[in-house]
Design an enzyme around this catalytic site. Sequence first.
Site, PDB file in Angstrom:
ATOM      1  N   TYR A 183      -5.115  -2.998 -52.530  1.00 29.95           N
ATOM      2  CA  TYR A 183      -5.837  -3.292 -53.515  1.00 29.95           C
ATOM      3  C   TYR A 183      -7.059  -1.800 -54.308  1.00 29.95           C
ATOM      4  O   TYR A 183      -7.538  -2.560 -53.163  1.00 29.95           O
ATOM      5  CB  TYR A 183      -5.435  -4.246 -54.638  1.00 29.95           C
ATOM      6  CG  TYR A 183      -4.712  -4.441 -54.291  1.00 29.95           C
ATOM      7  CD1 TYR A 183      -3.417  -4.665 -54.926  1.00 29.95           C
ATOM      8  CD2 TYR A 183      -4.335  -5.753 -53.447  1.00 29.95           C
ATOM      9  CE1 TYR A 183      -1.867  -4.738 -54.691  1.00 29.95           C
ATOM     10  CE2 TYR A 183      -2.883  -6.421 -53.281  1.00 29.95           C
ATOM     11  CZ  TYR A 183      -2.094  -5.826 -54.486  1.00 29.95           C
ATOM     12  OH  TYR A 183      -0.807  -6.634 -54.102  1.00 29.95           O
ATOM     13  N   ILE A 206      -9.922  -3.933 -53.334  1.00 29.21           N
ATOM     14  CA  ILE A 206     -10.664  -4.258 -52.547  1.00 29.21           C
ATOM     15  C   ILE A 206     -10.039  -3.872 -51.160  1.00 29.21           C
ATOM     16  O   ILE A 206     -10.864  -3.017 -50.711  1.00 29.21           O
ATOM     17  CB  ILE A 206      -9.731  -6.170 -52.400  1.00 29.21           C
ATOM     18  CG1 ILE A 206      -9.549  -7.276 -53.178  1.00 29.21           C
ATOM     19  CG2 ILE A 206      -9.700  -6.671 -50.930  1.00 29.21           C
ATOM     20  CD1 ILE A 206      -8.810  -7.547 -52.922  1.00 29.21           C
ATOM     21  N   CYS A 207      -8.819  -3.133 -50.286  1.00 28.60           N
ATOM     22  CA  CYS A 207      -8.682  -2.464 -49.888  1.00 28.60           C
ATOM     23  C   CYS A 207      -8.509  -1.041 -49.661  1.00 28.60           C
ATOM     24  O   CYS A 207      -8.924  -0.120 -48.691  1.00 28.60           O
ATOM     25  CB  CYS A 207      -7.502  -2.691 -49.060  1.00 28.60           C
ATOM     26  SG  CYS A 207      -6.573  -4.689 -49.034  1.00 28.60           S
ATOM     27  N   LEU A 208      -9.362  -0.237 -50.284  1.00 25.71           N
ATOM     28  CA  LEU A 208     -10.207   1.075 -50.704  1.00 25.71           C
ATOM     29  C   LEU A 208     -11.687   1.124 -51.270  1.00 25.71           C
ATOM     30  O   LEU A 208     -12.349   1.557 -50.263  1.00 25.71           O
ATOM     31  CB  LEU A 208      -9.092   1.350 -52.586  1.00 25.71           C
ATOM     32  CG  LEU A 208      -9.986   3.186 -52.580  1.00 25.71           C
ATOM     33  CD1 LEU A 208      -9.609   3.782 -50.467  1.00 25.71           C
ATOM     34  CD2 LEU A 208      -9.342   3.338 -54.010  1.00 25.71           C
TER      35      LEU A 208
END
Length: 219
Positions: free
Chosen positions: A119, A122-124
């Site tokens: 997401y 978060i992960c980006l």
Amino acid sequence: MTTVRAAKTGLEALLSPDNCALVLIDHQAFQFANLHSHDTTLIINNVVGLAKTAEAFGIPTLLTTVVEERGGYLLKQLQEVFPEQKPINRTTINTWEDERVVEAVEKTGRKTLIMAGLYTEICLAMPVIQALADGYDVFFVTDASGGVTKEAHDMAVQRMIQAGAVPITWFAVLAELQRDWAREETVPAVAKIMLEHGGGGGVALAWEWQLLGSVGAGA
């Protein structure tokens, strides 16, 4: 205190096929299940269009997943663009904390990164912010990424901009890499990507070819 990186301007600030690498993060089934900032079909269309753009211009591309044995494999349409590449499957939420990812990026020799992921918040955002600190110029593709809510996506976009990253959309990446229609060697691939993923632009292109009595470059 947040340090905002100075904005770059001029021709050298634009993306070109020889100065960037693409990192695609966690476009997996589990992630899509809780995607609410964008329409799922739109994100799938855009990230696959982005991947095909990288492939057409010879941009080094890194695919990553997180705990794929539970979260699902990489999106099938995306994997098919790079059928020989096995995604780096991590346990770390922050992609940039996996040494294999950092080493793979370093091996490209590129200091400008294009990133998209699920997401956004978060992960980006995490690897974008950390890569900036490691001296990379980072572009993040807002419409090939998404969050659990629109607010989460929007706040992450603001956070990354404040850290010094550059927001961009996937179609802008395509145009920036092509830059000049006189670069005829990539025009057929660009036209094909537009037809398959360009929405109204692709429809208009097909219509133009019809009016010209052409079957279409690369079709």
